[in-house]
Design an enzyme around this catalytic site. Structure first.
Site, PDB file in Angstrom:
ATOM      1  CE  LYS A   5      -0.286   0.942   2.153  1.00 57.68           C
ATOM      2  NZ  LYS A   5      -1.327   0.836   3.190  1.00 57.68           N
ATOM      3  CD  GLN A  45      -2.207  -0.997   6.245  1.00 57.45           C
ATOM      4  OE1 GLN A  45      -1.636  -0.062   5.683  1.00 57.45           O
ATOM      5  NE2 GLN A  45      -2.975  -1.840   5.579  1.00 57.45           N
ATOM      6  CG  ASP A  49      -5.070   5.912   3.934  1.00 57.55           C
ATOM      7  OD1 ASP A  49      -4.765   5.304   2.887  1.00 57.55           O
ATOM      8  OD2 ASP A  49      -4.702   5.555   5.069  1.00 57.55           O
TER       9      ASP A  49
HETATM   10  N1  GUN Z   1      -5.861  -1.295   4.638  1.00 59.60           N
HETATM   11  C1  GUN Z   1      -6.129  -1.796   3.417  1.00 59.60           C
HETATM   12  N2  GUN Z   1      -6.010  -0.845   2.471  1.00 59.60           N
HETATM   13  C2  GUN Z   1      -5.654   0.285   3.127  1.00 59.60           C
HETATM   14  C3  GUN Z   1      -5.373   1.614   2.682  1.00 59.60           C
HETATM   15  O1  GUN Z   1      -5.443   1.965   1.502  1.00 59.60           O
HETATM   16  N3  GUN Z   1      -5.019   2.483   3.652  1.00 59.60           N
HETATM   17  C4  GUN Z   1      -4.965   2.139   4.962  1.00 59.60           C
HETATM   18  N4  GUN Z   1      -4.616   3.077   5.850  1.00 59.60           N
HETATM   19  N5  GUN Z   1      -5.223   0.930   5.406  1.00 59.60           N
HETATM   20  C5  GUN Z   1      -5.567   0.004   4.479  1.00 59.60           C
END
Ligand code: GUN
Length: 292
Positions: free
Chosen positions: A51, A95, A118
């Site tokens: 990311k 995350q 998110d």
């Molecule tokens: N863990 C797995 N997928 C995601 C996501 O799209 N966002 C976040 N913050 N954590 C994740």
């Protein structure tokens, strides 16, 4: 059988996002993304790294906070408050999943909904349920809908079965598929770990969305001839032949299922690249809205 090329669609989304970034740059605005990782789960580290790398590639202001596994709730909430107040940060992502001492719901609630790229904050969850387009939608389900649309696969009137009921994928996926308009208007069933006769349920589907998080959980017996299969799973399966000692496999047994499908996403190279592309797009949306 059509193999849906997630990388190609993601590249298209990235190109659109670059145009929007250039428009913001012309106004002196540089979108900023803050990614927060607590602990050292290897899969989470890999996601956070990619990311951060993608954001930098696009020329976003990208900040990565890696906190130790024993970080307290108070420290994490304080960091979120700092990021909420930082005008250079438009999108905040913590995350998931965090270590057990962290109350994730409380952390999500602390994020400014306008920076919640998110789409996990209750305000944004409610906006999705209410079909209010001013919220943020979780990146993975948003990416799945975009994949269907870009591949020319109709959802209106179709029977869609979502396998999995998580807040990150299953629930928002179901809401998007039942939403009025393009990419929606499907007849949606949500199946999960307590569903009886799962194969009977999924075999009725024109579209199967697999978001269970278990390697090769769905096989040929689960899929009807001519179905469309979107595999959200990214599971590490031990493989001594592989240089890393593992390989990535989906929730669907691709080799067993592909020949039956009208279209199917591979793992890797299906949904994965779309999630990151939609995150970048959401972050640029946040910057646009905060400067409108
Ligand atoms: N863990 C797995 N997928 C995601 C996501 O799209 N966002 C976040 N913050 N954590 C994740």
């Amino acid at each position: 059988m059509q193999r849906i090329d997630g990388a190609a669609v993601a590249a298209k989304v990235m190109d659109e996002t670059k145009v929007r970034i250039a428009a913001l740059a012309a106004r002196g605005i540089r979108p900023g993304l803050a990614v927060v990782l607590v602990g050292d789960d290897p899969a989470s580290r890999a996601y956070v790294r990619s990311k951060d790398r993608k954001a930098a590639e696009l020329g976003l202001h990208s900040v990565k906070h890696e906190l130790p596994a024993d970080t307290t709730q108070a420290v994490l909430i304080a960091l979120v408050a700092e990021l909420n107040a930082d005008p250079a940060v438009h999108g905040i992502l913590v995350q998931s999943p965090p270590p057990p001492q962290i109350n994730e719901a409380e952390v999500v609630l602390a994020i400014d909904p306008r920076k919640d790229v998110d789409g996990f904050h209750p305000v944004n969850v409610a906006k999705l349920a209410m079909e209010d387009p001013t919220g943020f939608v979780p990146c993975t389900p948003l990416g799945c809908i975009r994949l269907l649309q870009e591949t020319g696969l109709e959802t209106a009137g179709k029977s869609a079965v979502v396998v999995g009921r998580s807040m990150i994928v299953g629930k928002p996926m179901a809401l998007l598929l039942m939403k009025r308009g393009p990419g929606g208007d499907a007849t949606v069933t949500v199946a999960h770990s307590r569903t009886q006769n799962l194969a009977e349920v999924t075999r009725r589907a024109d579209i199967v969305i697999a978001a269970i998080g278990r390697p090769h959980f769905l096989g040929a017996e689960h899929i009807r001839e001519g179905a469309v299969v979107i595999d959200v799973g990214i599971n590490r399966m031990e493989d001594p032949q592989h240089p890393k000692g593992y390989r990535l496999v989906g929730d669907v047994d691709y080799d067993a299922v592909a020949a039956k499908c009208a279209a199917i996403t591979p793992v890797p190279g299906g949904v994965g690249p779309m999630t990151i592309a939609m995150l970048m797009s959401n972050c640029v949306t946040a910057a646009e809205r905060l400067n409108s």
